[in-house]
Design a protein around this motif. Structure first.
Motif, short mmCIF file in Angstrom:
data_model
loop_
_atom_site.label_atom_id
_atom_site.label_comp_id
_atom_site.label_asym_id
_atom_site.label_seq_id
_atom_site.Cartn_x
_atom_site.Cartn_y
_atom_site.Cartn_z
N TYR A 14 53.81 -24.03 48.34
CA TYR A 14 53.59 -24.36 49.76
C TYR A 14 54.63 -25.33 50.29
CZ TYR A 14 51.46 -26.37 53.94
OH TYR A 14 51.22 -26.82 55.22
N LYS A 60 57.02 -24.16 53.40
CA LYS A 60 56.82 -24.69 54.75
C LYS A 60 58.10 -25.28 55.32
CE LYS A 60 55.02 -29.39 53.92
NZ LYS A 60 53.85 -30.27 54.13
N LYS A 120 55.11 -23.03 60.41
CA LYS A 120 53.87 -22.44 60.92
C LYS A 120 53.16 -21.57 59.89
CE LYS A 120 53.72 -20.81 65.08
NZ LYS A 120 54.01 -20.02 66.31
N VAL A 171 50.84 -20.15 57.16
CA VAL A 171 49.54 -20.41 56.54
C VAL A 171 49.64 -19.92 55.10
CG1 VAL A 171 47.11 -19.75 56.49
CG2 VAL A 171 48.23 -20.27 58.68
N ALA A 223 43.02 -20.88 60.06
CA ALA A 223 44.30 -21.58 59.93
C ALA A 223 45.37 -20.96 60.82
CB ALA A 223 44.75 -21.56 58.47
N ALA A 267 47.45 -22.80 63.64
CA ALA A 267 48.91 -22.83 63.60
C ALA A 267 49.51 -22.36 64.93
CB ALA A 267 49.42 -21.96 62.46
N GLN A 327 51.82 -25.86 63.58
CA GLN A 327 51.82 -26.36 62.21
C GLN A 327 50.86 -25.54 61.35
OE1 GLN A 327 53.64 -29.00 60.69
NE2 GLN A 327 52.78 -27.95 58.91
N CYS A 378 49.20 -24.61 57.40
CA CYS A 378 48.48 -25.46 56.45
C CYS A 378 48.26 -24.71 55.14
CB CYS A 378 47.15 -25.93 57.02
SG CYS A 378 45.93 -24.63 57.25
#
Length: 382
Positions: free
Chosen positions: A103, A107, A112, A114, A178, A182, A187, A189
């Motif tokens: 992750y 990211k 953005k 998920v 999520a 986003a 953002q 997650c």
């Protein structure tokens, strides 16, 4: 026809076997573009372990082969992730980080994104690195203890509660929540979906009993597992079984009147000797006719009754056929989306993809031409 609801959702699916692919099947049926990322040699283990299961739960998806043990494979995954909304994987915690595509790494190329990790025990806690399967998660969640007849052993269900409900469907809800967040915030997650957690959260009735009595009831003796004769299973004259779900007094009274025993409808329904005497009377009556005859006789009573069907019978059931949930795919039955919408649509599913069938087309979207694809194939990257 109105476009499918998730037509603008792009998902990279690195999961294998049953839970993760079942999660993305639901999303694909709602219109999401699901790209399976598989190892070049063998792919998803389910291809060999259960080809028919693979065919059922990977319909409507694309297949791309990438060897994530090679740096170029990881680089290609990052380029794909830059244009994706969701990535789902089902490796043990830490595996993707070691490969360089966890992750935190992904990211940076797509804030953005998920990132959904569907595991047995989650990414924290003392069990996080343990191996497990559906029965293990059901066992730890207290679910397996509750399944079975009174006085008998725990029984394995052929519906995988942890894999499908506690894991796959719980994860799908997390993904959709999520993605919504986003798109609102910019953002993404990390969605940490543990099958043990999701299965534990299903134990609503058992937990209610614990809160009421201070302890759970042994299997087969709780309110909805056999303690009440008006919510129980009965054998019929032909050896087939019948389900009586007349929990509310009006349904119970209607059932008793329909079988010619109206006096039973006036007896209190609570566990104990009276309940067992009532059960014996009902059992004796239901053993006088075959299952299908009872279905015909009791349907007008509207008393929450049903024959217990085999899957073959369920597929042919008039209600199931009317709802269109069973599709014919290459001469074999498959399940359409169980969700139906007004003013929206589900997606028309294509057959499950051959291993790597869409590698060229998908990689072309990130600028990989034929010459580069040939080089990657020769190097064993795809």
């Amino acid at each position: 026809m109105t476009n499918p609801l998730l037509r603008d959702l792009r998902i990279l699916d690195l999961s294998r076997l049953l839970p993760g692919p079942f999660c993305t099947l639901y999303l694909a049926q709602l219109g999401a573009t699901v790209i399976k990322i598989e190892e070049p040699h063998g792919g998803d283990y389910a291809r060999a372990l259960s080809p028919e299961m693979f065919a059922l739960i990977n319909r409507g998806k694309q297949s791309v082969t990438l060897d994530l043990r090679k740096p170029e494979g990881v680089a290609l995954l990052k380029r794909l992730a830059a244009g994706a909304d969701v990535l789902i994987e089902s490796f043990r915690p830490g595996v993707m980080d070691k490969l360089g595509c966890g992750y935190e790494a992904l990211k940076t190329v797509n804030p953005k994104l998920v990132y959904a990790a569907l595991t047995g025990y989650g990414h924290s806690g003392p069990y996080r690195d343990r191996a497990g399967h559906d029965m293990n998660y059901c066992a730890y969640a207290g679910a397996l203890d509750q399944i079975g007849s009174a006085g008998g052993p725990p029984v394995l269900s052929n519906t995988q509660l942890a894999d499908l409900a506690g894991g796959a469907l719980t994860c799908a809800i997390g993904i959709l929540a999520a993605v919504h967040g986003a798109r609102a915030s910019g953002q993404g997650c990390f969605v940490d979906a543990a099958m043990l957690d999701g299965t534990l959260a299903l134990q609503v009735v058992a937990l209610s009993t614990l809160r009421t009595l201070g302890h759970t009831q042994p299997r087969g003796t709780d309110m909805l597992t056999g303690a009440l004769p008006n919510y129980s299973l009965y054998e019929c004259a032909d050896g087939k079984w019948f389900a009586l779900g007349a929990l509310e007094p009006k349904f119970w009274q209607a059932f008793c009147a329909a079988i010619g025993k109206p006096e039973l409808g006036r007896k209190p329904m609570s566990p104990g000797p009276t309940a067992e005497a009532v059960r014996a009377e009902v059992s004796a009556v239901l053993k006088t006719r075959p299952r299908d005859e009872w279905e015909r006789l009791l349907a007008p009573a509207d008393a929450c009754t049903s024959g217990i069907y085999t899957l073959e019978e369920a597929l042919a059931n008039e209600q199931v056929r009317a709802r269109g949930i069973v599709e014919n795919v290459n001469g074999k039955p498959a399940f359409a989306s169980p969700l139906q919408f007004r003013d929206a649509a589900t997606a028309s599913a294509t057959p499950a993809p051959e291993l790597g069938a869409d590698t060229a087309a998908v990689l072309a979207t990130i600028g990989i031409d034929d010459a580069e694809l040939a080089r990657l194939r020769a190097a064993g990257v795809v």
